[in-house]
Design an enzyme around this catalytic site. Structure first.
Site, PDB file in Angstrom:
ATOM      1  N   HIS B  44       0.901  -1.168  -0.222  1.00  0.00           N
ATOM      2  CA  HIS B  44      -0.218   0.083  -0.010  1.00  0.00           C
ATOM      3  C   HIS B  44       0.928   1.227  -0.008  1.00  0.00           C
ATOM      4  O   HIS B  44       2.006   1.137   0.388  1.00  0.00           O
ATOM      5  CB  HIS B  44      -0.818   0.078   1.221  1.00  0.00           C
ATOM      6  CG  HIS B  44      -1.892  -0.990   1.214  1.00  0.00           C
ATOM      7  ND1 HIS B  44      -3.101  -1.083   2.114  1.00  0.00           N
ATOM      8  CD2 HIS B  44      -2.368  -1.866   0.214  1.00  0.00           C
ATOM      9  CE1 HIS B  44      -3.826  -1.943   1.541  1.00  0.00           C
ATOM     10  NE2 HIS B  44      -3.506  -2.367   0.501  1.00  0.00           N
ATOM     11  N   GLU B  46       0.898   3.919   2.087  1.00  0.00           N
ATOM     12  CA  GLU B  46       1.485   4.192   3.061  1.00  0.00           C
ATOM     13  C   GLU B  46       2.658   3.599   3.597  1.00  0.00           C
ATOM     14  O   GLU B  46       3.730   3.972   4.184  1.00  0.00           O
ATOM     15  CB  GLU B  46       0.340   4.204   4.369  1.00  0.00           C
ATOM     16  CG  GLU B  46      -0.816   4.771   4.358  1.00  0.00           C
ATOM     17  CD  GLU B  46      -1.907   4.096   3.585  1.00  0.00           C
ATOM     18  OE1 GLU B  46      -1.470   3.225   2.437  1.00  0.00           O
ATOM     19  OE2 GLU B  46      -3.189   4.083   3.873  1.00  0.00           O
ATOM     20  N   CYS B  79      -2.301  -0.636   7.494  1.00  0.00           N
ATOM     21  CA  CYS B  79      -1.738   0.622   7.418  1.00  0.00           C
ATOM     22  C   CYS B  79      -1.890   1.351   8.480  1.00  0.00           C
ATOM     23  O   CYS B  79      -1.181   2.217   9.067  1.00  0.00           O
ATOM     24  CB  CYS B  79      -2.016   1.256   6.169  1.00  0.00           C
ATOM     25  SG  CYS B  79      -1.363   0.521   4.779  1.00  0.00           S
ATOM     26  N   ALA B 157     -14.995   8.706 -38.175  1.00  0.00           N
ATOM     27  CA  ALA B 157     -14.390   7.975 -39.463  1.00  0.00           C
ATOM     28  C   ALA B 157     -14.856   8.828 -40.687  1.00  0.00           C
ATOM     29  O   ALA B 157     -16.096   9.226 -40.459  1.00  0.00           O
ATOM     30  CB  ALA B 157     -14.279   6.306 -39.223  1.00  0.00           C
ATOM     31  N   ARG B 179      -5.110   4.507 -21.860  1.00  0.00           N
ATOM     32  CA  ARG B 179      -5.344   2.974 -22.052  1.00  0.00           C
ATOM     33  C   ARG B 179      -4.537   2.577 -20.641  1.00  0.00           C
ATOM     34  O   ARG B 179      -4.864   1.750 -20.072  1.00  0.00           O
ATOM     35  CB  ARG B 179      -4.703   2.557 -23.175  1.00  0.00           C
ATOM     36  CG  ARG B 179      -5.627   2.653 -24.653  1.00  0.00           C
ATOM     37  CD  ARG B 179      -5.103   2.103 -25.752  1.00  0.00           C
ATOM     38  NE  ARG B 179      -5.769   1.901 -26.702  1.00  0.00           N
ATOM     39  CZ  ARG B 179      -5.802   1.309 -28.040  1.00  0.00           C
ATOM     40  NH1 ARG B 179      -4.282   0.803 -27.924  1.00  0.00           N
ATOM     41  NH2 ARG B 179      -6.577   1.427 -28.935  1.00  0.00           N
ATOM     42  N   GLU B 246     -13.587   1.933 -26.458  1.00  0.00           N
ATOM     43  CA  GLU B 246     -13.115   2.588 -27.487  1.00  0.00           C
ATOM     44  C   GLU B 246     -13.911   2.163 -28.801  1.00  0.00           C
ATOM     45  O   GLU B 246     -13.524   2.743 -29.978  1.00  0.00           O
ATOM     46  CB  GLU B 246     -11.687   1.746 -27.602  1.00  0.00           C
ATOM     47  CG  GLU B 246     -10.687   2.521 -26.637  1.00  0.00           C
ATOM     48  CD  GLU B 246      -9.241   2.587 -27.243  1.00  0.00           C
ATOM     49  OE1 GLU B 246      -8.840   2.706 -28.226  1.00  0.00           O
ATOM     50  OE2 GLU B 246      -8.444   2.920 -26.251  1.00  0.00           O
ATOM     51  N   GLY B 248     -17.342   0.193 -31.075  1.00  0.00           N
ATOM     52  CA  GLY B 248     -17.616   1.279 -32.090  1.00  0.00           C
ATOM     53  C   GLY B 248     -19.063   2.046 -31.756  1.00  0.00           C
ATOM     54  O   GLY B 248     -19.319   1.927 -30.496  1.00  0.00           O
TER      55      GLY B 248
END
Lengths: 315, 315
Positions: B44, B46, B79, B157, B179, B246, B248
């Site tokens: 983690h 911390e 933590c 397009a 991405r 992404e 169509g």
């Protein structure tokens, strides 16, 4: 000069074949005269500003967005003579006239009489503010703006044609202001048939500034409309400096394909329509490479929730 | 806290089902420790920052974007215990955990041991930076971003499907960075058939961060791809906080229609295509009124000649 250019905008779309000039006279740090080209083209901006300034013009600084006219007209004395007679200390000019009858003669007449003359201050901005005049002088046709009001996904209407309303109040009011700043508005015959658009300016106080309606193609239109059969015919519309194209997609495409669009006015609302209609039909683009480098962004502003982007054609 | 949030972004898309937390430790005005959740979720943030700070953590200020975890795990100490043992003077927390096993327990454990604790500093920003975790915890599915790269006239397009390239280098590099910040990327079966997209991250130094590819619908895909039959099935993709869609147009529409898009990533290039394809198919919109009020702009920036706008769904 920025203030003079702002004044020049007031005449935009109303000065016939004359440039929409702006003029400011400053004496001892105070504005003593303001003028812009009046409807129909007369009086000129300088004449108005000088009349306001009266005797204060002597020894003053005159800011004018275009070189004062120097060619005789039946409609009154030349501005170069008016300015010379007023005996200012300095004349600051944004841009020279493109009309050969005045070009350089205006500033020479002033310079020869001992007035200090500067040329080229905010020239590009002034050129844009008077682009209608320059385009008509250089290309023999009005300066053409294509307006599109779209959704985030690029639709100008739902699939059934519904487009009231994609953008909000402020964007639509701005679009009407842009109408008021044009001499003529053009739509395609298909848009006339589908929408029977009024094309008037629906803003309080500006209702009398509605531009001349023009249709591309054959359509049943009221008598005061102009009709043209192809984009190139805008050259024959008469004393028109500023033309706004409002639709539809085939009309937009025909002007774009003909290289007859100088400016894009793109209103975009934060909505998704999905499967709607786009604003530009086939323009005969052969490949994506050739689409690049054509448009430069000139301005972008928020209008309520919407965004306005203004692009101009790359030189 | 802004710096801690920026660090948290480094773990985005790589922390499995864990939140991508960022942590900074400040002692006497100097940063003595920096950490962010590591790939797979451990260590983690911390733990990393405290290890860097060592003895300097005593009496220091610890900025952490989420409440330190307080529930036991086989993978190491909590933590909250690590922080408590380091004996800082103050712990500044952006947002509480949403996991009931830790919620308030983490800060209570610190407060009860005499450490000063503040909660809610830049909470909204931190929430956005860890939206994948929060969405999965609240809705049982990843946070979904829909990406579209468009022309000014809203085409993704040309009519024949050509889309290389509408946007420029910088916008495409940014899209690859996005991405890299997702656990998974999804495309429709039609896009797979037409484009055979790699969906990998093509940025030097980040090539190993390519997300898991997912296809919606039936398609011939390599073995490492996941397949789902409907948008709702993203809930079953496993330990995935961040999902990028992404294309169509049909896929985008199906996610929008299902209300499963949290964020829009809109790249727009200064080109006109004309008569091209749009990015979103029919979403069943009944009228324009109902399209409004759904999306708020979160960010806008220029990427070279292109513009990136980021919208998030209105709460």
């Amino acid at each position: 000069m920025s203030a003079a250019i702002a004044l020049s905008e007031r005449g935009r779309g109303r000065t016939g074949e004359n440039p929409n000039v702006g003029c400011i006279i400053v004496k001892d740090g105070k504005i003593v005269g303001r003028g812009w080209t009046q409807p129909g083209g007369r009086p000129h901006a300088e004449a108005i500003a000088l009349a306001q300034a009266g005797a204060e013009a002597k020894g003053a600084d005159i800011y004018v967005t275009m070189e004062p006219c120097a060619h005789k007209s039946e409609r009154g004395p030349t501005c170069a003579d008016l300015v010379k007679d007023a005996a200012p200390a300095r004349v600051i000019v944004a841009t020279l006239d493109i009309d050969e009858r005045t070009r350089r003669h205006g500033i020479d007449r002033l310079g020869n009489s001992g007035i200090s003359v500067s040329v080229g201050v905010l020239e590009q901005q002034a050129h844009r503010a008077m682009a209608g005049f320059f385009t008509r002088m250089e290309k023999g046709r009005p300066y053409v703006t294509l307006k599109l009001a779209m959704s985030l996904d690029g639709c100008i209407a739902m699939a059934d044609g519904t487009s009231k309303w994609i953008t909000g109040d402020r964007a639509r009011a701005h679009a009407h202001l842009e109408r008021a700043r044009c001499d003529a508005i053009l739509v395609g015959a298909g848009t006339v048939a589908a929408d029977r658009p009024g094309l008037d300016v629906r803003l309080d106080g500006l209702n009398d500034r509605s531009p001349k309606p023009v249709v591309l193609g054959k359509a049943e239109v009221p008598e005061h409309w102009a009709e043209i059969s192809e984009p190139q015919a805008i050259a024959e519309l008469g004393q028109i400096n500023w033309l706004l194209i409002e639709g539809g997609a085939a009309t937009a495409a025909s002007f774009l394909q003909a290289g007859l669009v100088d400016r894009l006015l793109l209103y975009r609302a934060p909505v998704i329509i999905g499967g709607g209609l786009t604003g530009v039909a086939d323009i005969g683009l052969e490949n994506l490479d050739s689409a690049h480098g054509q448009w430069n962004r000139l301005d972008r502003r928020d209008l309520g929730q919407d965004v306005l982007e203004i692009y101009e054609r790359a030189a």
